[in-house]
Motif scaffolding. Structure first.
Motif, PDB file in Angstrom:
ATOM      1  N   ALA A  93       0.830  -1.209   0.000  1.00 38.48           N
ATOM      2  CA  ALA A  93       0.000   0.000   0.000  1.00 38.48           C
ATOM      3  C   ALA A  93       0.865   1.259   0.000  1.00 38.48           C
ATOM      4  N   LEU A  94       1.920   1.269   0.795  1.00 33.53           N
ATOM      5  CA  LEU A  94       2.817   2.430   0.813  1.00 33.53           C
ATOM      6  C   LEU A  94       3.507   2.624  -0.530  1.00 33.53           C
ATOM      7  N   LEU A  95       3.948   1.539  -1.131  1.00 31.06           N
ATOM      8  CA  LEU A  95       4.612   1.632  -2.427  1.00 31.06           C
ATOM      9  C   LEU A  95       3.631   2.079  -3.515  1.00 31.06           C
ATOM     10  N   LEU A  96       2.402   1.616  -3.428  1.00 29.64           N
ATOM     11  CA  LEU A  96       1.395   2.054  -4.389  1.00 29.64           C
ATOM     12  C   LEU A  96       1.104   3.542  -4.243  1.00 29.64           C
ATOM     13  N   MET A  97       1.032   4.034  -3.015  1.00 27.92           N
ATOM     14  CA  MET A  97       0.806   5.474  -2.822  1.00 27.92           C
ATOM     15  C   MET A  97       1.942   6.291  -3.422  1.00 27.92           C
ATOM     16  N   LEU A  98       3.169   5.826  -3.229  1.00 30.99           N
ATOM     17  CA  LEU A  98       4.315   6.528  -3.793  1.00 30.99           C
ATOM     18  C   LEU A  98       4.347   6.453  -5.312  1.00 30.99           C
ATOM     19  N   THR A  99       3.700   5.469  -5.876  1.00 29.07           N
ATOM     20  CA  THR A  99       3.679   5.300  -7.324  1.00 29.07           C
ATOM     21  C   THR A  99       2.453   5.956  -7.955  1.00 29.07           C
ATOM     22  N   LEU A 100       1.277   5.645  -7.431  1.00 32.49           N
ATOM     23  CA  LEU A 100       0.038   6.076  -8.062  1.00 32.49           C
ATOM     24  C   LEU A 100      -0.255   7.562  -7.904  1.00 32.49           C
ATOM     25  N   MET A 101       0.106   8.151  -6.766  1.00 30.72           N
ATOM     26  CA  MET A 101      -0.186   9.580  -6.582  1.00 30.72           C
ATOM     27  C   MET A 101       0.552  10.454  -7.597  1.00 30.72           C
ATOM     28  N   PRO A 102       1.866  10.269  -7.789  1.00 30.27           N
ATOM     29  CA  PRO A 102       2.520  11.072  -8.835  1.00 30.27           C
ATOM     30  C   PRO A 102       1.975  10.766 -10.237  1.00 30.27           C
ATOM     31  N   LEU A 103       1.661   9.505 -10.508  1.00 26.70           N
ATOM     32  CA  LEU A 103       1.102   9.174 -11.818  1.00 26.70           C
ATOM     33  C   LEU A 103      -0.215   9.902 -12.041  1.00 26.70           C
ATOM     34  N   GLN A 104      -1.040   9.970 -11.013  1.00 24.54           N
ATOM     35  CA  GLN A 104      -2.331  10.649 -11.127  1.00 24.54           C
ATOM     36  C   GLN A 104      -2.143  12.163 -11.264  1.00 24.54           C
ATOM     37  N   LEU A 105      -1.275  12.729 -10.449  1.00 24.67           N
ATOM     38  CA  LEU A 105      -1.076  14.183 -10.482  1.00 24.67           C
ATOM     39  C   LEU A 105      -0.443  14.667 -11.779  1.00 24.67           C
ATOM     40  N   VAL A 120       9.410  15.625 -18.106  1.00 20.37           N
ATOM     41  CA  VAL A 120       8.307  15.051 -17.328  1.00 20.37           C
ATOM     42  C   VAL A 120       7.214  14.562 -18.280  1.00 20.37           C
ATOM     43  N   ARG A 121       6.910  15.352 -19.312  1.00 21.10           N
ATOM     44  CA  ARG A 121       5.916  14.915 -20.304  1.00 21.10           C
ATOM     45  C   ARG A 121       6.365  13.622 -20.974  1.00 21.10           C
ATOM     46  N   ASP A 122       7.650  13.555 -21.333  1.00 19.81           N
ATOM     47  CA  ASP A 122       8.164  12.349 -21.983  1.00 19.81           C
ATOM     48  C   ASP A 122       8.109  11.144 -21.049  1.00 19.81           C
ATOM     49  N   LEU A 123       8.493  11.347 -19.799  1.00 25.04           N
ATOM     50  CA  LEU A 123       8.451  10.270 -18.812  1.00 25.04           C
ATOM     51  C   LEU A 123       7.021   9.805 -18.571  1.00 25.04           C
ATOM     52  N   MET A 124       6.098  10.750 -18.497  1.00 26.41           N
ATOM     53  CA  MET A 124       4.705  10.405 -18.230  1.00 26.41           C
ATOM     54  C   MET A 124       4.017   9.757 -19.432  1.00 26.41           C
ATOM     55  N   SER A 125       4.637   9.804 -20.605  1.00 27.38           N
ATOM     56  CA  SER A 125       4.048   9.104 -21.748  1.00 27.38           C
ATOM     57  C   SER A 125       4.154   7.592 -21.573  1.00 27.38           C
ATOM     58  N   LEU A 126       4.946   7.140 -20.592  1.00 26.95           N
ATOM     59  CA  LEU A 126       5.054   5.719 -20.275  1.00 26.95           C
ATOM     60  C   LEU A 126       4.046   5.283 -19.218  1.00 26.95           C
ATOM     61  N   SER A 127       3.214   6.207 -18.761  1.00 19.19           N
ATOM     62  CA  SER A 127       2.211   5.918 -17.736  1.00 19.19           C
ATOM     63  C   SER A 127       0.861   5.624 -18.373  1.00 19.19           C
ATOM     64  N   THR A 129      -1.964   5.962 -16.992  1.00 26.00           N
ATOM     65  CA  THR A 129      -2.921   6.969 -16.536  1.00 26.00           C
ATOM     66  C   THR A 129      -2.939   8.173 -17.467  1.00 26.00           C
ATOM     67  N   THR A 130      -1.792   8.543 -18.014  1.00 24.74           N
ATOM     68  CA  THR A 130      -1.721   9.664 -18.951  1.00 24.74           C
ATOM     69  C   THR A 130      -2.568   9.379 -20.187  1.00 24.74           C
ATOM     70  N   HIS A 131      -2.443   8.198 -20.731  1.00 20.18           N
ATOM     71  CA  HIS A 131      -3.194   7.851 -21.937  1.00 20.18           C
ATOM     72  C   HIS A 131      -4.671   7.662 -21.633  1.00 20.18           C
ATOM     73  N   PHE A 132      -4.992   7.130 -20.458  1.00 23.84           N
ATOM     74  CA  PHE A 132      -6.395   6.991 -20.065  1.00 23.84           C
ATOM     75  C   PHE A 132      -7.049   8.354 -19.897  1.00 23.84           C
ATOM     76  N   THR A 133      -6.336   9.296 -19.289  1.00 25.03           N
ATOM     77  CA  THR A 133      -6.877  10.642 -19.099  1.00 25.03           C
ATOM     78  C   THR A 133      -7.147  11.311 -20.435  1.00 25.03           C
ATOM     79  N   ALA A 134      -6.181  11.246 -21.342  1.00 27.34           N
ATOM     80  CA  ALA A 134      -6.351  11.858 -22.669  1.00 27.34           C
ATOM     81  C   ALA A 134      -7.514  11.208 -23.418  1.00 27.34           C
ATOM     82  N   MET A 135      -7.582   9.882 -23.359  1.00 27.52           N
ATOM     83  CA  MET A 135      -8.646   9.160 -24.038  1.00 27.52           C
ATOM     84  C   MET A 135     -10.014   9.489 -23.429  1.00 27.52           C
ATOM     85  N   SER A 136     -10.097   9.526 -22.128  1.00 27.58           N
ATOM     86  CA  SER A 136     -11.364   9.814 -21.442  1.00 27.58           C
ATOM     87  C   SER A 136     -11.868  11.209 -21.766  1.00 27.58           C
ATOM     88  N   GLN A 137     -10.975  12.184 -21.707  1.00 25.20           N
ATOM     89  CA  GLN A 137     -11.368  13.556 -22.017  1.00 25.20           C
ATOM     90  C   GLN A 137     -11.840  13.672 -23.456  1.00 25.20           C
TER      91      GLN A 137
END
Length: 179
Positions: A93-105, A120-127, A129-137
């Motif tokens: 749970a702690l590791l997920l918080m450290l991973t998922l919160m930055p991915l979400q933000l 940061v944009r380039d790094l987040m293209s591997l997430s 969540t980034t693609h889900f957010t763009a697709m959802s919007q």
């Protein structure tokens, strides 16, 4: 989380005694909860967003749910990828918080991606969540079809598939050590 719980409770040996493959174990554990989340998302979209809030949805709900399914696949694979690094549910749970919160933000849903540094944009293209957010919007707000969101779908399949295959190899190795 389900696999960590099996290890904590000492019931992983029961799984090893069953005539199932590691792939079947992983798929059963992930998609059982994935279907619950997909059902909750469908109910929330229809009852809360459309019903209670009265927000119009411009695009295709089935297309959005297909993207949500791919996102669940990618994030479940990410969870299985992270799980072997921990020994207990609290550590996970702690590791997920450290991973998922930055991915979400940093996904573009909270902070505009355009205001982020290029690395940061380039790094987040591997997430996923980034693609889900763009697709959802694109689908829900602008009524985009598959012709617009297919790159996000492809990224979710690629990220989820890569993490799933790596996780499956690690899971097989772990199961082999327990047997």
């Amino acid at each position: 989380a389900a696999l960590i719980r099996e290890r904590e409770h000492g019931t992983i040996e029961h799984l090893l005694a069953m005539p199932v493959t590691p792939t079947e174990i992983m798929l059963a554990k992930t998609w059982s909860m994935g279907l619950v989340v997909l059902f909750a998302a469908t109910v929330s979209l229809n009852l809360v967003v459309r019903g209670a809030l009265g927000v119009p949805i411009e695009g295709s709900v089935p297309l959005f749910l297909a993207g949500t399914t791919l996102h669940l696949f990618a994030t479940s694979a990410m969870g299985i990828f992270i799980a072997p690094l921990t020994r207990s549910m609290p550590q996970f749970a702690l590791l997920l918080m450290l991973t998922l919160m930055p991915l979400q933000l940093l996904s573009g849903g909270v902070t505009p991606r355009e205001s982020m540094p290029a690395f940061v944009r380039d790094l987040m293209s591997l997430s996923p969540t980034t693609h889900f957010t763009a697709m959802s919007q694109a689908i829900l707000f602008r009524g985009a079809g598959i012709d617009v969101v297919w790159p996000s779908f492809a990224w979710l399949v690629a990220i989820g598939g890569t993490l799933f295959l790596i996780s499956l190899a690690r899971f097989r190795r772990t199961i082999g050590q327990l047997a």
